[in-house]
Design a protein around this motif. Sequence first.
Motif, PDB file in Angstrom:
ATOM      1  N   TYR A 122       0.925  -1.312   0.069  1.00 45.44           N
ATOM      2  CA  TYR A 122      -0.008  -0.037   0.038  1.00 45.44           C
ATOM      3  C   TYR A 122       0.763   1.218   0.176  1.00 45.44           C
ATOM      4  CZ  TYR A 122      -2.803   3.733   1.564  1.00 45.44           C
ATOM      5  OH  TYR A 122      -3.870   4.788   1.809  1.00 45.44           O
TER       6      TYR A 122
ATOM      7  N   ASN B 103      -0.148   0.467  -3.824  1.00 42.89           N
ATOM      8  CA  ASN B 103      -0.982  -0.413  -4.322  1.00 42.89           C
ATOM      9  C   ASN B 103      -2.390  -0.149  -3.750  1.00 42.89           C
ATOM     10  OD1 ASN B 103      -2.773  -2.578  -5.070  1.00 42.89           O
ATOM     11  ND2 ASN B 103      -0.682  -4.116  -4.829  1.00 42.89           N
TER      12      ASN B 103
ATOM     13  N   GLN C  30      -5.345  -1.850  -4.104  1.00 38.83           N
ATOM     14  CA  GLN C  30      -5.950  -2.983  -3.972  1.00 38.83           C
ATOM     15  C   GLN C  30      -5.513  -3.415  -2.208  1.00 38.83           C
ATOM     16  OE1 GLN C  30      -5.246  -5.688  -6.991  1.00 38.83           O
ATOM     17  NE2 GLN C  30      -7.323  -5.307  -7.728  1.00 38.83           N
ATOM     18  N   ALA C  31      -4.232  -3.163  -2.039  1.00 37.19           N
ATOM     19  CA  ALA C  31      -3.748  -3.514  -0.776  1.00 37.19           C
ATOM     20  C   ALA C  31      -4.445  -2.604   0.403  1.00 37.19           C
ATOM     21  CB  ALA C  31      -2.269  -3.234  -0.676  1.00 37.19           C
TER      22      ALA C  31
ATOM     23  N   ASN D 168      -7.639  -1.894   0.276  1.00 40.42           N
ATOM     24  CA  ASN D 168      -9.060  -2.566   0.398  1.00 40.42           C
ATOM     25  C   ASN D 168      -8.647  -3.613   1.151  1.00 40.42           C
ATOM     26  OD1 ASN D 168     -10.464  -0.560  -0.996  1.00 40.42           O
ATOM     27  ND2 ASN D 168     -10.014  -1.789  -2.989  1.00 40.42           N
ATOM     28  N   PHE D 169      -7.420  -4.421   0.860  1.00 42.17           N
ATOM     29  CA  PHE D 169      -7.347  -5.666   1.922  1.00 42.17           C
ATOM     30  C   PHE D 169      -6.945  -5.335   3.166  1.00 42.17           C
ATOM     31  CE2 PHE D 169      -4.342  -8.553   3.711  1.00 42.17           C
ATOM     32  CZ  PHE D 169      -4.777  -9.763   3.489  1.00 42.17           C
TER      33      PHE D 169
END
Length: 451
Positions: free
Chosen positions: A415, A419, A421-422, A424-425
């Motif tokens: 993140y 990133n 998506q990281a 959201n993860f």
Amino acid sequence: MPLKIGLEIHGYLTTKEKLFCNCKNEHKNKEAKPNTFICPTCTGQPGSKPMLPNEEAIKKLVQIGLMLNCKINHEPEKLIWWRKHYNWPDLPKGYQNTISGTYANPVGVKGNFLGIGITEVHLEEDPAAWDPETGEIDYNRSGAPLVEIVTDPDFKSAEQVAEWLKQMTLTMSYIKALDSDAGIKADVNISTTGERVEIKNMNSISEIIKAIAYEIKRQEKEQVKNKETRQWNSAKGQTIKMREKESHADYRFIKEPDLPVINLKKAEVELIKKALPESPMEKLEKIIKKHKISDYDAKVLTANLEIVEMFEKIVEKVSPKMAVQWVTVELLGMLNYNKKTLNEVKINPEHLVSLIKSTEDKKITELKAKDILRSWNKGSKALDVRSQEAISNTKEIEAFVEQAIKQNEKAWQDYKAGNVQALNFLIGAVMKLSNKRADYQTAKKLIEKKR
Ligand SMILES: [Zn+2]
């Protein structure tokens, strides 16, 4: 000659007792042992006499007739019980009591339902269940009240029959007159170019469609010269000839000497008419108009009486938009997934209202609310909102964020390197750690701030 199709539909009335005795009308109770709901009357013992006919059955018959827009015959017209004679192992008396037949005055006549004429609606007793393989007879259903709905030969296609039957059974479910577990049994009359053929032994809409399609094709090849009765064999997917059709005279109808003329007064019919519930069509139009919901949503809701009643109760307390979403998406989704009916899961309108209001007040997150709804099926009885309340306290969420970062070092580095998506993860990890109670936006902001 054009294609003509007519139906004779038998349905079991939902009465507590049988038609001419006090035995329980519970033949569809799968746990019941054979021959447990029986007495001398319904097993046709010599010398036994019928009791006065079940009033509940007569009332339901009138309701059905009215829902199908029939004219109801009442006094001074004579509604007489007849004996319809035939010999079969399932009929110990040698005759069946019915209000129909060659000389009979049925209760409902000249109706019309969705453009299809209703010839008559009448009542009769069911015979016993005979198993030709073992020779055993179960009298639990002997004497159960059966309604018979006879249509005019107005249908022009199998598809039309299917759609009509669907609407008809839905309408019957609104008056709770027919036992939906018991299903319907239907005989189909069909004529294409020659004489009329009657197909018997069908008990689902899909079988009826297959049988009609088969028979149309068969009659294209073989001219039907005499009226005949055929049996539907679902395993073979064929109709098989049973007999040349017997005329009414073969049944040797005589008036039943042990039963009086049915005492149905005009005032009584009027009372039943006034108390009739809305039909699915009326309900549909009403909820569209009153709550400004879409045709589509209204159709989904009215396809099931329990469901539309749930909607009508909760929409008094929450907005139509929320009521539609929670009933058609969340509640129906949960029921379909678990293959349950609303009655079986014991969710009442108060539960659902409290759940919806708790999300609107942000006391619990929407995710949590859906979780609670789903968990109902697993035996949780009350809606425990308090222990599930959403956490909006920044400090509490911060603790979860720190824990999530610690446990997911790689995602955190990703993140920081950009990133998305990281991110959201990591938010997902916070939700998991907080048992879905953390406020999503706050969690997101806190993670972003830490970067
Ligand atoms: Zn009985």
